[in-house]
Design an enzyme around this catalytic site. Structure first.
Site, PDB file in Angstrom:
ATOM      1  N   ARG A   1      32.361  43.992  45.591  1.00 41.33           N
ATOM      2  CA  ARG A   1      31.794  43.329  44.417  1.00 41.33           C
ATOM      3  C   ARG A   1      30.545  42.500  44.725  1.00 41.33           C
ATOM      4  O   ARG A   1      30.260  41.532  44.027  1.00 41.33           O
ATOM      5  CB  ARG A   1      32.840  42.426  43.733  1.00 41.33           C
ATOM      6  CG  ARG A   1      33.989  43.191  43.097  1.00 41.33           C
ATOM      7  CD  ARG A   1      33.516  44.039  41.912  1.00 41.33           C
ATOM      8  NE  ARG A   1      34.628  44.754  41.319  1.00 41.33           N
ATOM      9  CZ  ARG A   1      35.051  45.954  41.733  1.00 41.33           C
ATOM     10  NH1 ARG A   1      34.433  46.544  42.739  1.00 41.33           N
ATOM     11  NH2 ARG A   1      36.056  46.554  41.132  1.00 41.33           N
TER      12      ARG A   1
ATOM     13  N   SER B   1      36.169  40.242  30.227  1.00 42.50           N
ATOM     14  CA  SER B   1      36.908  38.999  30.427  1.00 42.50           C
ATOM     15  C   SER B   1      35.998  37.790  30.223  1.00 42.50           C
ATOM     16  O   SER B   1      34.930  37.707  30.823  1.00 42.50           O
ATOM     17  CB  SER B   1      37.495  38.956  31.843  1.00 42.50           C
ATOM     18  OG  SER B   1      38.415  40.009  32.029  1.00 42.50           O
TER      19      SER B   1
ATOM     20  N   GLU C   1      33.248  33.585  32.896  1.00 39.04           N
ATOM     21  CA  GLU C   1      32.785  34.769  33.631  1.00 39.04           C
ATOM     22  C   GLU C   1      31.611  35.412  32.894  1.00 39.04           C
ATOM     23  O   GLU C   1      30.667  35.893  33.502  1.00 39.04           O
ATOM     24  CB  GLU C   1      33.913  35.790  33.801  1.00 39.04           C
ATOM     25  CG  GLU C   1      33.489  37.027  34.573  1.00 39.04           C
ATOM     26  CD  GLU C   1      34.654  37.861  35.043  1.00 39.04           C
ATOM     27  OE1 GLU C   1      34.569  39.090  34.932  1.00 39.04           O
ATOM     28  OE2 GLU C   1      35.650  37.283  35.520  1.00 39.04           O
TER      29      GLU C   1
END
Length: 307
Positions: free
Chosen positions: A178, A229, A299
């Site tokens: 990531r 999210s 986020e």
């Protein structure tokens, strides 16, 4: 207002790329929320990006890069200065060398790249499926899953660093889980992906694995317009569980709704504003803190002016 119009008109007259004044940004985001950009600049090749950036610097105008709009919430007041979005050659996917090479622009849809690579029979490309946004964002985050990450197939990345175009090898990109190691402040233009063991005969099998993965994901995520999210999962727990435990699942603020399907998703149930989303998100933060003592962190990236 006069000063604002002065820099807008000068910029539009000098920039070679396509420009729109007072451009609507909501349709360019998955939330379908947000005010306008003062100017939306849409370069179609490397030279147009470089030239636009030079003019922006000379005029001292604020600059914002907009990718696929999949993990952002744009304020109701819009974005001041210049917003840039890559188009044309910078959003194309071109295959060559009998399906072993793909040249892709950073502005291309990552879903489009994923579909192309699966059709070419690239092993592990099914691991990319379901990731939203553009290829540029996918490179930066080394998008994918345990079944495969995009960085595995990168041969080189083309980017603007300072005032020049550079090409980085895969090793120089620093791909990890990531993350990546692109120069701070650089702007990705595109890249070359390679798979020397591509097998078109495996395409159907790869697609079947991808379809099964998507089916599982769709069963646990809402279908309404949103941005993924809203909060990061805190260490050792899940934001969705904490929000549900606070009794907020299904709660509504104006047109914004905490999804009844997954509590860490705030969706646009119809006519939502950025203010609705922020109000609802802040309520989640307050009540989760009161209930569980956990501070939820955003986020989704917030951009522009919020009222």
């Amino acid at each position: 207002m006069a000063e604002s119009m002065t820099w807008v008109d000068e910029l539009v007259s000098r920039v070679k790329a396509r420009c729109q004044k007072n451009a609507s940004l909501a349709p360019l985001t998955t939330f379908r929320i947000g005010g306008p950009a003062d100017v939306l600049v849409e370069p179609s090749d490397d030279d147009e990006v470089l030239q636009a950036l030079r003019v922006i610097r000379e005029l001292g105008v604020p600059f914002t890069m907009l990718g696929g709009g999949s993990n952002v919430l744009i304020g109701d007041g819009g974005i001041r200065g210049v917003t840039m979005r890559l188009t044309g050659k910078l959003s194309a996917v071109v295959t060559s060398e009998n399906g072993k090479r793909v040249d892709v622009g950073a502005g291309a849809s990552f879903a489009k790249l994923t579909k192309a690579c699966m059709a070419l029979g690239w092993p592990r490309s099914n691991g990319w499926v379901g990731t939203p946004g553009t290829v540029g964002g996918a490179f930066i985050m080394n998008a994918g899953s345990r079944e495969g990450e995009v960085g595995e197939h990168v041969e080189s990345i083309r980017l603007i660093d300072g005032d020049e175009v550079r090409v980085l090898t895969r090793e120089q990109c620093g791909f990890a889980y990531r993350t990546s190691a692109f120069p701070k402040g650089s702007l990705l233009l595109g890249g070359v992906l390679r798979c020397n063991h591509a097998d078109p005969g495996k395409a159907a099998e790869i697609q079947a694995m991808a379809s099964a993965s998507l089916k599982r994901r769709h069963a646990s995520q809402p279908k309404e317009h949103g941005a993924g999210s809203i909060f990061k999962n805190p260490p050792g727990d899940y934001a969705g569980r904490l929000i549900e435990a606070a009794g907020l699942k299904g709660t509504r603020e104006g047109g914004a709704l905490i999804s009844p399907v997954h509590a860490n998703f705030i969706v646009n149930a119809g006519g939502a504003t950025a203010r609705d989303v922020v109000t609802l998100a802040e309520r989640c933060q307050r009540e989760v803190m009161a209930k569980s003592g956990v501070q939820l962190e955003w986020e989704v990236r917030r951009m522009g002016e919020f009222t």
